[in-house]
Design a protein around this motif. Structure first.
Motif, mmCIF file in Angstrom:
data_model
loop_
_atom_site.group_PDB
_atom_site.id
_atom_site.type_symbol
_atom_site.label_atom_id
_atom_site.label_comp_id
_atom_site.label_asym_id
_atom_site.label_seq_id
_atom_site.Cartn_x
_atom_site.Cartn_y
_atom_site.Cartn_z
ATOM 1 N N ARG A 206 0.829 -1.208 0.000
ATOM 2 C CA ARG A 206 0.000 0.000 0.000
ATOM 3 C C ARG A 206 0.863 1.258 0.000
ATOM 4 N N ALA A 207 1.910 1.250 0.802
ATOM 5 C CA ALA A 207 2.767 2.429 0.894
ATOM 6 C C ALA A 207 3.457 2.718 -0.433
ATOM 7 N N VAL A 208 3.959 1.674 -1.094
ATOM 8 C CA VAL A 208 4.630 1.871 -2.385
ATOM 9 C C VAL A 208 3.620 2.295 -3.440
ATOM 10 N N ALA A 209 2.413 1.704 -3.419
ATOM 11 C CA ALA A 209 1.390 2.091 -4.379
ATOM 12 C C ALA A 209 1.034 3.569 -4.241
ATOM 13 N N ASP A 210 1.022 4.081 -3.004
ATOM 14 C CA ASP A 210 0.713 5.498 -2.782
ATOM 15 C C ASP A 210 1.811 6.408 -3.314
ATOM 16 N N ARG A 211 3.044 5.893 -3.377
ATOM 17 C CA ARG A 211 4.176 6.723 -3.821
ATOM 18 C C ARG A 211 4.436 6.611 -5.331
ATOM 19 N N ALA A 212 4.106 5.456 -5.914
ATOM 20 C CA ALA A 212 4.428 5.240 -7.331
ATOM 21 C C ALA A 212 3.652 6.236 -8.195
ATOM 22 N N GLU A 213 4.313 6.726 -9.237
ATOM 23 C CA GLU A 213 3.716 7.792 -10.037
ATOM 24 C C GLU A 213 3.630 7.492 -11.524
ATOM 25 N N SER A 214 4.456 6.595 -12.038
ATOM 26 C CA SER A 214 4.482 6.430 -13.489
ATOM 27 C C SER A 214 4.437 4.952 -13.860
ATOM 28 N N PRO A 215 3.319 4.482 -14.453
ATOM 29 C CA PRO A 215 3.254 3.096 -14.901
ATOM 30 C C PRO A 215 4.304 2.804 -15.964
ATOM 31 N N GLY A 216 4.700 1.517 -16.038
ATOM 32 C CA GLY A 216 5.686 1.123 -17.037
ATOM 33 C C GLY A 216 5.101 1.128 -18.438
ATOM 34 N N GLU A 217 5.880 0.631 -19.375
ATOM 35 C CA GLU A 217 5.474 0.631 -20.773
ATOM 36 C C GLU A 217 4.206 -0.197 -20.988
ATOM 37 N N SER A 218 3.250 0.334 -21.744
ATOM 38 C CA SER A 218 2.056 -0.439 -22.070
ATOM 39 C C SER A 218 2.412 -1.628 -22.956
ATOM 40 N N ALA A 219 3.444 -1.476 -23.789
ATOM 41 C CA ALA A 219 3.855 -2.581 -24.653
ATOM 42 C C ALA A 219 4.365 -3.760 -23.833
ATOM 43 N N TRP A 220 4.940 -3.484 -22.675
ATOM 44 C CA TRP A 220 5.430 -4.539 -21.780
ATOM 45 C C TRP A 220 4.255 -5.345 -21.234
ATOM 46 N N ARG A 221 3.211 -4.655 -20.793
ATOM 47 C CA ARG A 221 2.025 -5.358 -20.301
ATOM 48 C C ARG A 221 1.340 -6.119 -21.427
ATOM 49 N N ASP A 222 1.291 -5.522 -22.599
ATOM 50 C CA ASP A 222 0.650 -6.179 -23.739
ATOM 51 C C ASP A 222 1.380 -7.469 -24.114
ATOM 52 N N ARG A 223 2.698 -7.461 -23.963
ATOM 53 C CA ARG A 223 3.479 -8.651 -24.298
ATOM 54 C C ARG A 223 3.050 -9.839 -23.425
ATOM 55 N N PHE A 224 2.886 -9.594 -22.131
ATOM 56 C CA PHE A 224 2.447 -10.658 -21.228
ATOM 57 C C PHE A 224 0.998 -11.054 -21.496
#
Length: 435
Positions: A206-224
């Motif tokens: 939860r703490a890291v999710a509150d701090r994270a600001e920029s999702p990774g590449e959409s192409a990376w998620r699409d690959r999986f």
């Protein structure tokens, strides 16, 4: 005679043992209980002091309050910054004693980072409402990932993954790998984790999710996502005689909710590769470790007795034989269990090793066929036993699961199952290479 002090010691020790077993990390506690003769339950004057009373309070005789390890602020900043800088992050949930971190925290973390979530079948997150990947054991092979960019940051929860393919992938690509463990233990098999964070997994996610600001590449998620879809399409068309198809059917047809206990060796590996993620409340458990064949049936019945949910046990023939007397606990535990017995007459897992090409000693010293007819356990343990062909298993399993104690034996051929797994894998690799 037991004086007041001894009785207080006994009750305090039991309460402390329960608290330790459920603490961090959870696990068994060994208690020594010396008994003096005579052992007969003969009344003894003064064995319980007259002034012995049950405390007028709810709960255990003594209670233990333990705090979860709070996430260190420095670690939160470090991991959040690494994930913000990452273009190809991954979340990996290995085997766990429960779904940790909890689903809401893990979902928030995946959404905030844009990282694909790879969920081991024993993690508590393969089955549920999370968008989890479950086919990675097939497509993270180096024949496929040689053409992929490498992950740059991995955040891991739980023990070392069941999948050797996944473990090898993380070792081969050498990403920065954060391992979160509330007990501060390095739970990994390949020594590739670069950072250990001793913290409560849910609070840290939860703490890291509150701090994270920029999702990774959409192409990376699409690959999986594309690899997942290709894998599950092939699994749907797989030969029913392949042992993996049995685990595929169990994962898709098990009641919701249910407790699913999976034996070591090939059953847990086949669930890992062929058990598709599903929105269902399945508590999936297994014995992993040096003596993983020990007490499979007994452990499953113990787990099943702690809940009203239906129990499904998937076991191999050697594990079933090894703990057959565990079936005596059926009446004592009052558990209605559906036991799926995959009988390939020996240790089929050894066909995965090069030793299968050496005869002798392969058959007698590794596969160790037994030739036993397990139908005799029907009368011996007062259960229903039926033998079905692999192609009829899915329908029969769906019809009887949760309806009393039934052993469904499916006789398979280990070598042909391995060849079918290999053929399916080759088709997947070819399919992904052509995309």
């Amino acid at each position: 005679a037991a004086d007041a002090r001894k009785l207080r010691s006994l009750r305090t020790t039991v309460s402390r043992a329960v608290a330790t077993a459920a603490g961090t990390p959870p696990g068994p506690v060994h208690l020594n209980v010396p008994l003096r003769k005579p052992l007969e339950p003969t009344p003894v004057d003064g064995s319980v002091p007259d002034d012995f009373e049950v405390p007028d309070r709810d709960g255990p005789y003594v209670s233990v309050s333990t705090g979860a390890p709070a996430p260190p602020e420095s670690a939160i900043r470090k991991v959040a910054a690494a994930l913000d800088d990452a273009e190809r992050p991954l979340l990996v949930c290995g085997p766990a004693d429960g779904p940790t971190p909890d689903g809401d925290a893990l979902r928030a973390l995946a959404d905030a980072t844009g990282a694909p979530l790879l969920a081991d079948p024993l993690s508590g997150h393969r089955f549920g409402d999370l968008d989890a990947c479950g086919g990675y054991d097939a497509y993270l092979d180096e024949h496929v990932t040689a053409a992929w960019p490498d992950p740059d940051v991995v955040l891991r929860f739980g023990a070392s993954p069941t999948s050797k393919t996944l473990r090898s992938y993380l070792a081969r690509t050498e990403p920065r790998q954060f391992l979160v463990d509330p007990a501060g233990e390095w739970r990994e098999a390949t020594f590739t984790a670069t950072d250990l964070v001793a913290a409560d997994e849910t609070a840290f996610a939860r703490a890291v999710a509150d701090r994270a600001e920029s999702p990774g590449e959409s192409a990376w998620r699409d690959r999986f996502r594309d690899a997942e879809q290709a894998h599950w399409r092939l699994v749907a068309d797989a030969e029913p005689s392949m042992e993996g198809s049995i685990l595929s059917a169990v994962a898709s047809e098990a009641p919701d909710p249910a407790t699913l206990f999976v034996s070591n060796s090939m059953p847990v590996r086949d669930l890992d590769r062929f058990g598709a993620p599903r929105d269902a409340d399945l508590s999936v458990l297994g014995n992993r470790g040096v003596s993983g064949i020990d007490g499979i049936t007994s452990t499953a019945l113990g787990a099943g007795s702690s809940t009203d949910d239906p129990l499904v046990l998937v076991t191999g023939d050697l594990a079933y034989y090894h703990d057959m007397n565990g079936l005596l606990a059926l009446a004592r535990c009052d558990v209605a269990a559906t036991v799926v017995l995959i009988n390939n007459d020996g240790g089929g897992i050894f066909h995965m090793l090069p030793v299968e090409d050496f005869e002798p000693p392969f058959t007698d010293q590794f596969r160790t066929p037994h030739g036993l007819d397990f139908e005799a356990t029907e009368a011996l343990y007062d259960l229903d036993f039926e033998r079905v062909a692999p192609e009829d298993f899915a329908a029969r399993f769906a019809a009887v699961v949760g309806e009393g104690t039934t052993v469904i034996e499916v006789q398979t051929e280990a070598e042909s199952s391995h060849r079918a797994r290999e053929a399916l894998l080759e088709r997947l690799h070819t399919s992904l290479a052509d995309e």
